[in-house]
Structure formats: structure tokens, C-alpha cells
Design a protein around this motif. Structure first.
Motif, PDB file in Angstrom:
ATOM      1  N   ALA A   1       0.823  -1.207   0.000  1.00 34.89           N
ATOM      2  CA  ALA A   1       0.000   0.000   0.000  1.00 34.89           C
ATOM      3  C   ALA A   1       0.860   1.261   0.000  1.00 34.89           C
ATOM      4  O   ALA A   1       1.846   1.347   0.731  1.00 34.89           O
ATOM      5  CB  ALA A   1      -0.927  -0.003   1.209  1.00 34.89           C
ATOM      6  N   PHE A   2       0.474   2.236  -0.822  1.00 34.46           N
ATOM      7  CA  PHE A   2       1.098   3.556  -0.799  1.00 34.46           C
ATOM      8  C   PHE A   2       0.114   4.575  -1.348  1.00 34.46           C
ATOM      9  O   PHE A   2      -0.904   4.222  -1.953  1.00 34.46           O
ATOM     10  CB  PHE A   2       2.417   3.573  -1.595  1.00 34.46           C
ATOM     11  CG  PHE A   2       2.284   3.294  -3.069  1.00 34.46           C
ATOM     12  CD1 PHE A   2       2.282   4.330  -3.999  1.00 34.46           C
ATOM     13  CD2 PHE A   2       2.181   1.989  -3.535  1.00 34.46           C
ATOM     14  CE1 PHE A   2       2.167   4.070  -5.360  1.00 34.46           C
ATOM     15  CE2 PHE A   2       2.074   1.716  -4.896  1.00 34.46           C
ATOM     16  CZ  PHE A   2       2.067   2.761  -5.809  1.00 34.46           C
ATOM     17  N   THR A   3       0.413   5.848  -1.124  1.00 32.95           N
ATOM     18  CA  THR A   3      -0.470   6.947  -1.514  1.00 32.95           C
ATOM     19  C   THR A   3       0.255   7.872  -2.474  1.00 32.95           C
ATOM     20  O   THR A   3       1.451   8.152  -2.308  1.00 32.95           O
ATOM     21  CB  THR A   3      -0.929   7.735  -0.275  1.00 32.95           C
ATOM     22  OG1 THR A   3      -1.702   6.871   0.564  1.00 32.95           O
ATOM     23  CG2 THR A   3      -1.785   8.933  -0.666  1.00 32.95           C
TER      24      THR A   3
ATOM     25  N   ASN B   1       3.835  -2.651  -7.003  1.00 30.20           N
ATOM     26  CA  ASN B   1       3.407  -3.482  -8.129  1.00 30.20           C
ATOM     27  C   ASN B   1       2.778  -2.652  -9.234  1.00 30.20           C
ATOM     28  O   ASN B   1       2.043  -3.185 -10.074  1.00 30.20           O
ATOM     29  CB  ASN B   1       2.409  -4.550  -7.648  1.00 30.20           C
ATOM     30  CG  ASN B   1       2.214  -5.666  -8.655  1.00 30.20           C
ATOM     31  OD1 ASN B   1       3.159  -6.065  -9.339  1.00 30.20           O
ATOM     32  ND2 ASN B   1       1.001  -6.174  -8.757  1.00 30.20           N
ATOM     33  N   TRP B   2       3.090  -1.337  -9.245  1.00 30.38           N
ATOM     34  CA  TRP B   2       2.515  -0.422 -10.229  1.00 30.38           C
ATOM     35  C   TRP B   2       3.565   0.048 -11.223  1.00 30.38           C
ATOM     36  O   TRP B   2       4.697   0.366 -10.849  1.00 30.38           O
ATOM     37  CB  TRP B   2       1.896   0.787  -9.534  1.00 30.38           C
ATOM     38  CG  TRP B   2       0.545   0.486  -8.972  1.00 30.38           C
ATOM     39  CD1 TRP B   2       0.261  -0.151  -7.804  1.00 30.38           C
ATOM     40  CD2 TRP B   2      -0.713   0.800  -9.577  1.00 30.38           C
ATOM     41  NE1 TRP B   2      -1.091  -0.254  -7.632  1.00 30.38           N
ATOM     42  CE2 TRP B   2      -1.724   0.328  -8.701  1.00 30.38           C
ATOM     43  CE3 TRP B   2      -1.090   1.449 -10.747  1.00 30.38           C
ATOM     44  CZ2 TRP B   2      -3.078   0.468  -8.976  1.00 30.38           C
ATOM     45  CZ3 TRP B   2      -2.446   1.600 -11.026  1.00 30.38           C
ATOM     46  CH2 TRP B   2      -3.426   1.108 -10.145  1.00 30.38           C
TER      47      TRP B   2
ATOM     48  N   LEU C   1      -3.179   3.115  -3.380  1.00 29.73           N
ATOM     49  CA  LEU C   1      -2.862   1.997  -4.256  1.00 29.73           C
ATOM     50  C   LEU C   1      -2.276   0.845  -3.456  1.00 29.73           C
ATOM     51  O   LEU C   1      -1.548   1.050  -2.487  1.00 29.73           O
ATOM     52  CB  LEU C   1      -1.855   2.442  -5.320  1.00 29.73           C
ATOM     53  CG  LEU C   1      -2.141   3.790  -6.008  1.00 29.73           C
ATOM     54  CD1 LEU C   1      -1.001   4.181  -6.921  1.00 29.73           C
ATOM     55  CD2 LEU C   1      -3.439   3.717  -6.786  1.00 29.73           C
ATOM     56  N   THR C   2      -2.608  -0.374  -3.870  1.00 27.37           N
ATOM     57  CA  THR C   2      -1.996  -1.567  -3.285  1.00 27.37           C
ATOM     58  C   THR C   2      -1.445  -2.418  -4.436  1.00 27.37           C
ATOM     59  O   THR C   2      -1.522  -2.037  -5.602  1.00 27.37           O
ATOM     60  CB  THR C   2      -3.000  -2.392  -2.466  1.00 27.37           C
ATOM     61  OG1 THR C   2      -3.870  -3.109  -3.350  1.00 27.37           O
ATOM     62  CG2 THR C   2      -3.830  -1.513  -1.541  1.00 27.37           C
ATOM     63  N   ASP C   3      -0.946  -3.587  -4.096  1.00 28.38           N
ATOM     64  CA  ASP C   3      -0.404  -4.467  -5.125  1.00 28.38           C
ATOM     65  C   ASP C   3      -1.460  -4.938  -6.112  1.00 28.38           C
ATOM     66  O   ASP C   3      -1.125  -5.362  -7.228  1.00 28.38           O
ATOM     67  CB  ASP C   3       0.251  -5.693  -4.485  1.00 28.38           C
ATOM     68  CG  ASP C   3       1.649  -5.392  -3.962  1.00 28.38           C
ATOM     69  OD1 ASP C   3       2.168  -4.297  -4.252  1.00 28.38           O
ATOM     70  OD2 ASP C   3       2.218  -6.259  -3.269  1.00 28.38           O
ATOM     71  N   THR C   4      -2.729  -4.888  -5.720  1.00 33.78           N
ATOM     72  CA  THR C   4      -3.782  -5.440  -6.587  1.00 33.78           C
ATOM     73  C   THR C   4      -4.992  -4.530  -6.760  1.00 33.78           C
ATOM     74  O   THR C   4      -5.874  -4.843  -7.553  1.00 33.78           O
ATOM     75  CB  THR C   4      -4.280  -6.784  -6.030  1.00 33.78           C
ATOM     76  OG1 THR C   4      -4.743  -6.588  -4.675  1.00 33.78           O
ATOM     77  CG2 THR C   4      -3.162  -7.826  -6.031  1.00 33.78           C
TER      78      THR C   4
ATOM     79  N   PRO D   1     -15.094   4.062  -5.833  1.00 32.34           N
ATOM     80  CA  PRO D   1     -15.098   2.642  -5.469  1.00 32.34           C
ATOM     81  C   PRO D   1     -13.666   2.104  -5.440  1.00 32.34           C
ATOM     82  O   PRO D   1     -12.732   2.766  -5.917  1.00 32.34           O
ATOM     83  CB  PRO D   1     -15.895   1.992  -6.624  1.00 32.34           C
ATOM     84  CG  PRO D   1     -16.574   3.105  -7.331  1.00 32.34           C
ATOM     85  CD  PRO D   1     -15.742   4.325  -7.121  1.00 32.34           C
ATOM     86  N   THR D   2     -13.499   0.921  -4.898  1.00 32.99           N
ATOM     87  CA  THR D   2     -12.208   0.237  -4.963  1.00 32.99           C
ATOM     88  C   THR D   2     -12.213  -0.705  -6.157  1.00 32.99           C
ATOM     89  O   THR D   2     -13.092  -1.545  -6.286  1.00 32.99           O
ATOM     90  CB  THR D   2     -11.936  -0.555  -3.673  1.00 32.99           C
ATOM     91  OG1 THR D   2     -11.847   0.366  -2.575  1.00 32.99           O
ATOM     92  CG2 THR D   2     -10.622  -1.322  -3.780  1.00 32.99           C
TER      93      THR D   2
END
Length: 445
Positions: A181-183, A290-291, A419-422, A440-441
Motif C-alpha cells: 500500500a502507498f499513496t 506493483n505499479w 494503491l496496493t499491489d492489486t 469505489p475500490t
């Protein structure tokens, strides 16, 4: 000065403790005192957490001062204005049992203590209508959320609101953050030719908001500097606001960067240097988690070299999620409307399974449902966000496009991308620190 404002004062020794102590004295001559159960549950969870406020008297009285654990530093709001508030981000969902406030002379006569899961909808935990300053210790509270704020509605003096300390006690959520996770903070259409000395100047306010969010890095979606993006204007305006985190910024140019009399993108390149040209061109890519991020120059989408580079770059990508950003959005409900110059790039991105595209150009906020390059809604499509709200004069919404899910005009702010890996989601946050829209996610393709 009150010791407790919402419940009877906490006892340091309970009646049960006295009974047990008497029994133990009789049978063994040993005195045992049970610890206070309220004290045992009261764990300080707010110290050092990110804080924001409605205003500050000056930079030496920022909201973080109320949460730094130092009794001689304080937050102070602008003088003479109601209402004012201070807010702390407690992280993953927290349960709050106690809030202790230590006021400076400039105290609140009336205020509320509130909690929120999303920073938009607030639940009241406590209310004061006759505050007299000093220390207010609210105990016996029961609230769950991520954000806690003290919302002052009436000053107790002619000054502003000022708190030496805000201490929030309770327990924090135990759910670990998603993997990777990161912003990221993003905005386009930023620096009008004005500075913070003008109250109507917006880009210093969006910069302050962006910095308070404290992301991993920042994206800009073009038209970073108005009107002709001269190097001197970058230095006099953009640098005084968004330039504070220049080293963490990943920019792209817009049409205004092409107007420089010294040559297209001349001032832009001179100001950002290798930050904007890390691969020797005004388009580039990089990875985080993962982006895979692709930064494109939409002022030269007719350049075959950029198109070939994009195809080759996406072919080499090994990351599971892909985001692209450039100035001219393919779809927009604003004054510029849809821009077909971006459609060939969309086709390449769509074929590569890209997830997210960010744009500017139109000075409003808008999010679209996933769609293909021809505007057909599909779960396999690209999610587009228009975020041209960084500081330039707002544009009205004109023709609402198919698949447009939310539109906001007239409010300056930034995109807060989580954002996360997925997965990915975001909030559109206004310069008043209020969340104006929550998306939404989505799961990456």
C-alpha cells in the motif's frame, strides 16, 4: 477548568478494590490495590499522527504541534473567525474512549468532539456549550472511526482557537494495511501567476493540502505554470508552492508549456531538468510497488517516436497494475470536451490491460466508469479521472459524457490515490481538507 465533561470523574480506587483490600488485610496482612480499569484501557493513540486544521495563525502554530507530545508547543487558528477545527488521522479504524484537551488562553466557549470513518460524515462524541479553558478531559466515550476532530463553533476570547495538547486515547485497528500500500497525490492545471499574498490565489492552498497528505510522491497532469510557462514564472510562482516538493514530483507538460517564447517546453525543461526528463524525453516511465506508471506528453501524441516508445515500454512491463497520465483527457464533460488526440494512446493502453488514466486540461474534477477507447462501458476498460483543479480558474461542466459518474466544478483540490499491489481507489479532497468524492475500490486487470 473541568476534570471531566461527559462522565463522572474516574475513580482511582473502585469500591470492589476496597473490599478486596479489606479481605486481604484480614487474611494475610497484605494490601493489594487493583489497577483502575479505565486507566488500563486508555492507551494514547494520537501522538505523532498526521494532523490538519481549518487554518493556522502562522507556520509556527501548525496542527501537528497539538499532537507532538510537547507541552510547550501549540496549534493556533486564525484570529477572530468561527468556526475552526483541528483533525487527527488515527490510521486504521480506531476505538476512542477518552479525549483530553489542554487549551491556551484562546479557548473555545462552544465546541464538539467528533469522529468519522471517511472525513466526510461525522458522529458527535461530546459537546461543550460553556467552556472556560484550561483542561477538558472527556472520559467514558465510545466511538469508532479513522479521523477525530475538535470543531469549535464559538470562541471564548476575541482571538482564535489554540490548543497546547490534544490527546486521544483508545485502541487502534489491528487489520494490517494491504500489501504494497502507498499513496500518491495528483493534480493538473496548477500555478496561476499569483502568490499566497493574494487570498484568492489557489495553488499555494492546493500545495499545502498536498503536502499535508504526505504521499510517496506527487504527479502533475500538465499546465503546471501559467500563462506561457516561462522559466521566470516557474521560479516566481510554481516554485513558491508546489516547488516545495519538487524532488518528489513526477510531472508531465500541458499545452501552456508549449507557449514559451523561448521554445516549446523550454521553461518546463529548464525548471524541472532530469525530474521531467529522466529518460531524455518529456515522456518516461517508472515503477513503484506493483505499479507501472507511464508519464506521457500529450502535446506531441502525433510524434511516432513517442508512440513507438509507449508500445515498447508496455511490452517490457512486468508489474500487475498500470497507470498512465497526460494532460489531454480522451473524455471530459468540461469546456474542452472530449479530445480525440488521446484515442490512439488509449488503444495502446487498453490493449496492454492498463487500469487507470489521469488527465487535466479541463479545470474540474470528474471520474468515469471503466470504458474502452470507443466509450463503451466494460469491466475490462480503463478508469479515467480528470483532475485539473490544482489552482487555475475553474471551468463549468458543459456536456455530460456517457459513463461519467461524478463531476465537481468550482472547488480546488487534489486527488489522493490509495494503491496496493492489486487494487486502487481515491478521494477528491478540497483545500478545506474535506473529502468531496470517494471512488469505489477497483481491482487491477
Amino acid at each position: 477548568m473541568r476534570l471531566s465533561a461527559s462522565a463522572p470523574p474516574r475513580r482511582t480506587t473502585t469500591p470492589l478494590s476496597l473490599v478486596l483490600a479489606a479481605v486481604l488485610l484480614l487474611v494475610g496482612g497484605l494490601l493489594l490495590a487493583l489497577p483502575d480499569r479505565a486507566d488500563a484501557a486508555d492507551t494514547l493513540i494520537s501522538q505523532g499522527r498526521p494532523a490538519t486544521s481549518s487554518s493556522v495563525e502562522d507556520s509556527s502554530f501548525g496542527p501537528e504541534k497539538a499532537f507532538d507530545g510537547v507541552s510547550t508547543t501549540r496549534w493556533a487558528s486564525t484570529e477572530g473567525v468561527d468556526p475552526q477545527w483541528i483533525r487527527v488521522d488515527l490510521g486504521p479504524s480506531a476505538t476512542v474512549s477518552r479525549v483530553k484537551l489542554v487549551w491556551e488562553v484562546a479557548h473555545a466557549k462552544a465546541y464538539r468532539v467528533e469522529i468519522s470513518a471517511d472525513g466526510t460524515t461525522w458522529t458527535r462524541l461530546a459537546t461543550e456549550t460553556a467552556g472556560n479553558g484550561g483542561t477538558d478531559d472527556w472520559t467514558g466515550l465510545a466511538g469508532t472511526g479513522r479521523y477525530l476532530r475538535v470543531y469549535g463553533t464559538a470562541r471564548g476570547t476575541s482571538y482564535g482557537y489554540s490548543l497546547w495538547t490534544v490527546e486521544v486515547y483508545g485502541t487502534t485497528g489491528t487489520t494490517p494495511p494491504p500489501t504494497g500500500a502507498f499513496t500518491v497525490v495528483a493534480a493538473g492545471d496548477i500555478a496561476a501567476r499569483c502568490t499566497a499574498s493574494s487570498g484568492s490565489c489557489a495553488h499555494p492552498k492546493t500545495a499545502a493540502l498536498a503536502r499535508r497528505i504526505d504521499p510517496a510522491f506527487y504527479l502533475t497532469m500538465g499546465d503546471n505554470q501559467y500563462d506561457d510557462a516561462l522559466l521566470s514564472d516557474f521560479r516566481n510562482y510554481y516554485d513558491k508552492s508546489w516547488g516545495a516538493f519538487k524532488a518528489l514530483t513526477r510531472p508531465v507538460p500541458g499545452n501552456h508549456e508549449t507557449y514559451d517564447p523561448a521554445g516549446p517546453l523550454a521553461g518546463y525543461k529548464a525548471y524541472f531538468g532530469a525530474i521531467a526528463y529522466p529518460q531524455g524525453k518529456p515522456y518516461y516511465s517508472y515503477d513503484h510497488g506493483n505499479w507501472h506508471f507511464v508519464a506521457l506528453d500529450s502535446t506531441s501524441f502525433d510524434d511516432p517516436a513517442q508512440i513507438q516508445w509507449l508500445e515498447d515500454d508496455l511490452a517490457r512491463n512486468t508489474k500487475g497494475c498500470v497507470a498512465a497520465y497526460f494532460h489531454h483527457p480522451l473524455y471530459s464533460s468540461g469546456g474542452h470536451g472530449n479530445d480525440p488526440v488521446s484515442q490512439p494512446v488509449w488503444r495502446i493502453l487498453y490493449a496492454a490491460g492498463a487500469d487507470l488514466v489521469l488527465g487535466g486540461h479541463d479545470h474540474h474534477y470528474e471520474r468515469f466508469a471503466p470504458q474502452d477507447p470507443d466509450g463503451r462501458a466494460t469491466a475490462a476498460g480503463i478508469v479515467e479521472i480528470v483532475g485539473g483543479t490544482g489552482g487555475a480558474e475553474p471551468y463549468a461542466i458543459e456536456t455530460v459524457q456517457p459513463n461519467s459518474q461524478k463531476r465537481i466544478s468550482g472547488t480546488y483540490g487534489v486527488l489522493k490515490l490509495d494503491l496496493t499491489d492489486t487494487t486502487y481507489t481515491w478521494q477528491y479532497v478540497g483545500t478545506d481538507d474535506q473529502v468531496k468524492d470517494s471512488a469505489p475500490t477497483y481491482t487491477c486487470h
